[in-house]
Design an enzyme around this catalytic site. Structure first.
Site, mmCIF file in Angstrom:
data_model
loop_
_atom_site.group_PDB
_atom_site.id
_atom_site.type_symbol
_atom_site.label_atom_id
_atom_site.label_comp_id
_atom_site.label_asym_id
_atom_site.label_seq_id
_atom_site.Cartn_x
_atom_site.Cartn_y
_atom_site.Cartn_z
ATOM 1 N N ASP A 91 0.960 -1.333 0.347
ATOM 2 C CA ASP A 91 0.175 0.168 0.289
ATOM 3 C C ASP A 91 1.202 1.210 -0.108
ATOM 4 O O ASP A 91 1.360 1.320 1.220
ATOM 5 C CB ASP A 91 -1.311 0.124 1.093
ATOM 6 C CG ASP A 91 -1.675 1.428 1.000
ATOM 7 O OD1 ASP A 91 -2.882 1.277 0.217
ATOM 8 O OD2 ASP A 91 -1.603 1.907 1.956
ATOM 9 N N TYR A 114 4.340 9.609 -0.828
ATOM 10 C CA TYR A 114 4.928 8.542 0.242
ATOM 11 C C TYR A 114 6.144 9.390 0.238
ATOM 12 O O TYR A 114 7.344 9.184 0.377
ATOM 13 C CB TYR A 114 4.614 7.847 0.430
ATOM 14 C CG TYR A 114 3.620 7.141 1.246
ATOM 15 C CD1 TYR A 114 2.536 8.465 1.579
ATOM 16 C CD2 TYR A 114 2.411 6.203 0.829
ATOM 17 C CE1 TYR A 114 1.085 8.164 2.013
ATOM 18 C CE2 TYR A 114 1.097 6.207 1.698
ATOM 19 C CZ TYR A 114 0.632 6.566 1.884
ATOM 20 O OH TYR A 114 -0.270 6.669 2.569
ATOM 21 N N LYS A 160 -1.802 5.899 -4.885
ATOM 22 C CA LYS A 160 -2.780 7.133 -4.217
ATOM 23 C C LYS A 160 -2.727 8.061 -5.237
ATOM 24 O O LYS A 160 -1.550 9.429 -5.381
ATOM 25 C CB LYS A 160 -2.626 7.522 -3.173
ATOM 26 C CG LYS A 160 -3.573 6.203 -2.126
ATOM 27 C CD LYS A 160 -3.754 5.689 -1.052
ATOM 28 C CE LYS A 160 -3.604 5.157 0.103
ATOM 29 N NZ LYS A 160 -1.902 4.866 0.523
ATOM 30 N N HIS A 189 -6.803 9.909 -3.121
ATOM 31 C CA HIS A 189 -6.154 9.821 -1.486
ATOM 32 C C HIS A 189 -6.936 10.776 -0.462
ATOM 33 O O HIS A 189 -7.010 10.085 0.155
ATOM 34 C CB HIS A 189 -4.831 10.183 -1.892
ATOM 35 C CG HIS A 189 -3.365 9.885 -0.509
ATOM 36 N ND1 HIS A 189 -2.186 10.043 -1.049
ATOM 37 C CD2 HIS A 189 -4.432 9.905 0.831
ATOM 38 C CE1 HIS A 189 -2.187 9.846 0.143
ATOM 39 N NE2 HIS A 189 -3.216 8.778 1.401
HETATM 40 N N1 LIG Z 1 -5.198 6.750 2.837
HETATM 41 C C1 LIG Z 1 -4.390 7.699 3.832
HETATM 42 O O1 LIG Z 1 -4.988 8.487 4.227
HETATM 43 C C2 LIG Z 1 -3.464 6.979 4.714
HETATM 44 C C3 LIG Z 1 -3.226 7.449 6.604
HETATM 45 C C4 LIG Z 1 -2.554 7.472 6.538
HETATM 46 C C5 LIG Z 1 -2.070 5.590 6.886
HETATM 47 N N2 LIG Z 1 -1.952 5.263 5.531
HETATM 48 C C6 LIG Z 1 -1.719 3.852 4.674
HETATM 49 O O2 LIG Z 1 -2.377 2.728 6.097
HETATM 50 C C7 LIG Z 1 -0.184 2.352 6.635
HETATM 51 C C8 LIG Z 1 -0.396 2.264 7.898
HETATM 52 O O3 LIG Z 1 -0.200 2.906 9.008
HETATM 53 P P1 LIG Z 1 0.497 3.956 9.805
HETATM 54 O O4 LIG Z 1 1.833 3.586 8.941
HETATM 55 O O5 LIG Z 1 -0.238 5.586 9.952
HETATM 56 O O6 LIG Z 1 0.543 3.343 11.028
HETATM 57 P P2 LIG Z 1 0.363 2.057 11.931
HETATM 58 O O7 LIG Z 1 0.164 0.467 10.914
HETATM 59 O O8 LIG Z 1 -1.142 1.448 13.168
HETATM 60 O O9 LIG Z 1 1.842 1.967 13.089
HETATM 61 C C9 LIG Z 1 2.321 2.032 12.258
HETATM 62 C C10 LIG Z 1 3.663 2.120 13.368
HETATM 63 O O10 LIG Z 1 4.168 0.848 14.423
HETATM 64 C C11 LIG Z 1 4.940 0.462 14.649
HETATM 65 N N3 LIG Z 1 4.953 -0.992 14.246
HETATM 66 C C12 LIG Z 1 4.395 -1.643 13.280
HETATM 67 N N4 LIG Z 1 4.321 -3.725 13.742
HETATM 68 C C13 LIG Z 1 4.346 -3.246 14.720
HETATM 69 C C14 LIG Z 1 4.552 -4.390 15.394
HETATM 70 N N5 LIG Z 1 4.174 -5.452 15.345
HETATM 71 N N6 LIG Z 1 4.407 -4.744 17.245
HETATM 72 C C15 LIG Z 1 5.119 -3.023 17.769
HETATM 73 N N7 LIG Z 1 4.752 -1.755 16.854
HETATM 74 C C16 LIG Z 1 4.740 -1.985 15.070
HETATM 75 C C17 LIG Z 1 5.625 1.146 13.489
HETATM 76 O O11 LIG Z 1 7.230 0.489 14.102
HETATM 77 P P3 LIG Z 1 8.583 0.222 13.005
HETATM 78 O O12 LIG Z 1 7.400 0.557 11.375
HETATM 79 O O13 LIG Z 1 9.269 1.267 13.614
HETATM 80 O O14 LIG Z 1 8.381 -0.998 13.295
HETATM 81 C C18 LIG Z 1 4.929 2.364 12.603
HETATM 82 O O15 LIG Z 1 5.119 3.024 14.344
HETATM 83 C C19 LIG Z 1 0.575 2.864 5.972
HETATM 84 O O16 LIG Z 1 1.802 3.054 6.018
HETATM 85 C C20 LIG Z 1 -0.345 4.508 4.738
HETATM 86 O O17 LIG Z 1 -0.559 2.614 3.792
HETATM 87 C C21 LIG Z 1 -3.353 5.326 4.644
#
Ligand SMILES: NC(=O)c1ccc[n+]([C@@H]2O[C@H](COP(=O)([O-])OP(=O)(O)OC[C@H]3O[C@@H](n4cnc5c(N)ncnc54)[C@H](OP(=O)(O)O)[C@@H]3O)[C@@H](O)[C@H]2O)c1
Ligand SMILES: *[C@@H]1O[C@H](CO)[C@@H](O)[C@H](O)[C@H]1NC(C)=O
Ligand SMILES: *[C@@H]1O[C@H](CO)[C@@H](O)[C@H](O)[C@H]1NC(C)=O
Ligand SMILES: *[C@@H]1O[C@H](CO)[C@@H](O)[C@H](O)[C@H]1NC(C)=O
Length: 378
Positions: free
Chosen positions: A120, A125, A150, A183
């Site tokens: 994704d 990004y 996106k 997006h």
């Molecule tokens: N459409 C949109 O507007 C939008 C907005 C936000 C996000 N997104 C998408 O959703 C994805 C995920 O969202 P997000 O990055 O905001 O948040 P998330 O996946 O909820 O959280 C990511 C955080 O959690 C940590 N983490 C991941 N797996 C873990 C585990 N098993 N144990 C402990 N910590 C863990 C990561 O650390 P490390 O990386 O340091 O391991 C990072 O700090 C994004 O990458 C993007 O693709 C889309």
């Protein structure tokens, strides 16, 4: 064909002495912990006790057989969902927002080795080139990958869409995307520093029509939206669409579980993707420390992250955890169906506190309105 690796633990009867703790050992540990847990729970009080008896009455422990390994009866989670096009989208993706230069490529490589086939990403990004290089180096055939990108807010004008898409395709080093999302339901003037284009923002249909053309040209296989609330989806789909949105990618996590949106999406056959599923980097540690999450984690021998990510898929959404840490990338792909009473306990906990959004750039963008306001049109 997608990954050969299971999304769920299969009962394991052999190789007990090899490698990391087997599911069997994890189960034994989990059962011991469960007994301890029961004592604690009885002491804690009647409410917890009720939940536990519901759990025990569910037959969860009824499938232990001897000799050998007690076979835990996990339900399998869907490993993909069918979209209106007939394409099957894998239910777990690696998210790459905030996966920096010099680390995102390695994260993609680790993910593909762990069995992920769904990435994704997004133009904004600013890491699509490195993602593309890692995909190419992996040797995984293109037709086994699911690539999402996106359309950024500055490219909503019909004439800007195809060049923006072409830029993404070139960076990812691919002929087509599996999924292209708007997006945000927010259009900025081209090349501007977040200057709102009110007309394109108020009515995304022009943008959508151009995206439909991109499908007909073969540059994208499915099109969808992101960050659209119910009012905005209704406004878009009230138009005579050639292709309806295949996906709405929205924030879903313990703090902002959006049960109404989820229910409405199911009723309207619109698949949701859960972004920031762990609460994003701002709230991930709080998410993993939620008492119900910890309790289920101990009972089942899963990590807290696996409990939460499993819950997302069990709710019927695609889940998009981001990590650049190899062990977490592997961990986040091993999901299981939670026994129904435990799923219900987590769902109840998530939906019984006031919702709190992690991602809302309305103020940062000085929109003058909240992009998630259901009272829209403003
Ligand atoms: N459409 C949109 O507007 C939008 C907005 C936000 C996000 N997104 C998408 O959703 C994805 C995920 O969202 P997000 O990055 O905001 O948040 P998330 O996946 O909820 O959280 C990511 C955080 O959690 C940590 N983490 C991941 N797996 C873990 C585990 N098993 N144990 C402990 N910590 C863990 C990561 O650390 P490390 O990386 O340091 O391991 C990072 O700090 C994004 O990458 C993007 O693709 C889309
Ligand atoms: C597991 O549970 C399902 C649904 O409750 C049931 O249909 C199935 O027979 C069970 N499997 C085993 C091995 O007990
Ligand atoms: C999709 O999932 C179904 C079962 O849920 C499975 O039979 C099928 O092989 C999967 N398809 C792909 C392409 O992974
Ligand atoms: C969507 O909302 C905009 C802004 O209020 C309006 O101009 C447009 O007609 C609406 N579209 C439909 C199909 O109702």
């Amino acid at each position: 064909m997608l990954s050969g690796l299971p999304f769920y633990y299969k009962p394991l009867a052999t190789d007990e002495n090899e490698g990391p703790p087997s599911p069997c050992k994890l189960r034994i540990i989990a059962i011991k912990k469960l007994l301890f847990q029961l004592l604690t729970i009885v002491a804690i009080g009647y409410a917890s006790y009720l939940g536990t008896s519901a759990f025990l009455n569910s037959g969860f422990m009824g499938h232990v057989h001897r000799p050998g390994c007690p076979h835990r009866n996990f339900t399998a989670l869907p490993n993909n969902y069918s979209l209106p096009s007939g394409d099957k989208i894998p239910s777990v993706a690696l998210g790459v927002w905030q996966a920096g230069k010099g680390e995102v490529g390695a994260a993609v490589t680790t993910a593909l080795k762990a069995g992920y086939r769904h990435i994704d990403g997004a133009w904004i990004y600013r890491n699509e080139e490195e993602v593309g290089q890692a995909l190419k180096a992996s040797g995984v055939p293109r037709d086994q990958l699911w690539l999402t990108s996106k359309l950024w807010n500055t490219f909503h004008a019909p004439e800007d869409i195809e060049p923006a898409l072409d830029d993404t395709l070139a960076k990812l080093n691919t002929e087509y995307l599996d999924l292209y999302l708007i997006h945000w339901p927010v259009a900025f003037k081209k090349d501007s520093d977040n200057v709102l284009d009110e007309e394109l923002t108020a009515n995304p249909y022009q943008t959508w029509k151009k995206l439909e053309e991109m499908v007909d040209k073969g540059k994208v296989r499915n099109i969808g939206i992101s960050n659209f609330n119910i009012a905005r989806v209704k406004n878009l789909t009230a138009n005579p669409l050639k292709y309806k949105p295949a996906i709405n990618q929205v924030e879903l996590n313990f703090w902002n579980p959006q049960p109404e949106l989820l229910q409405w999406a199911k009723e309207n056959d619109l698949l949701l993707e859960s972004y920031s599923p762990l609460g994003s980097n701002k709230q991930v540690s709080e998410s993993l420390a939620v008492p119900e999450v910890k309790k289920i984690s101990r009972m089942l021998g899963l990590t807290p992250a696996q409990v939460i990510l499993s819950w997302h898929v069990q709710r019927g959404t695609v889940v998009l955890p981001k990590s650049v840490t190899p062990s977490r990338i592997v961990e986040n792909f091993k999901l299981v169906g939670l026994p129904q009473p435990l799923f219900d306990m987590l769902e109840k906990a998530a939906t019984s506190h006031p919702p709190k959004r992690v991602v809302n750039p309305s103020e940062y963008w000085k929109l003058g309105f909240d992009v998630f306001d259901e009272e829209w049109p403003f």
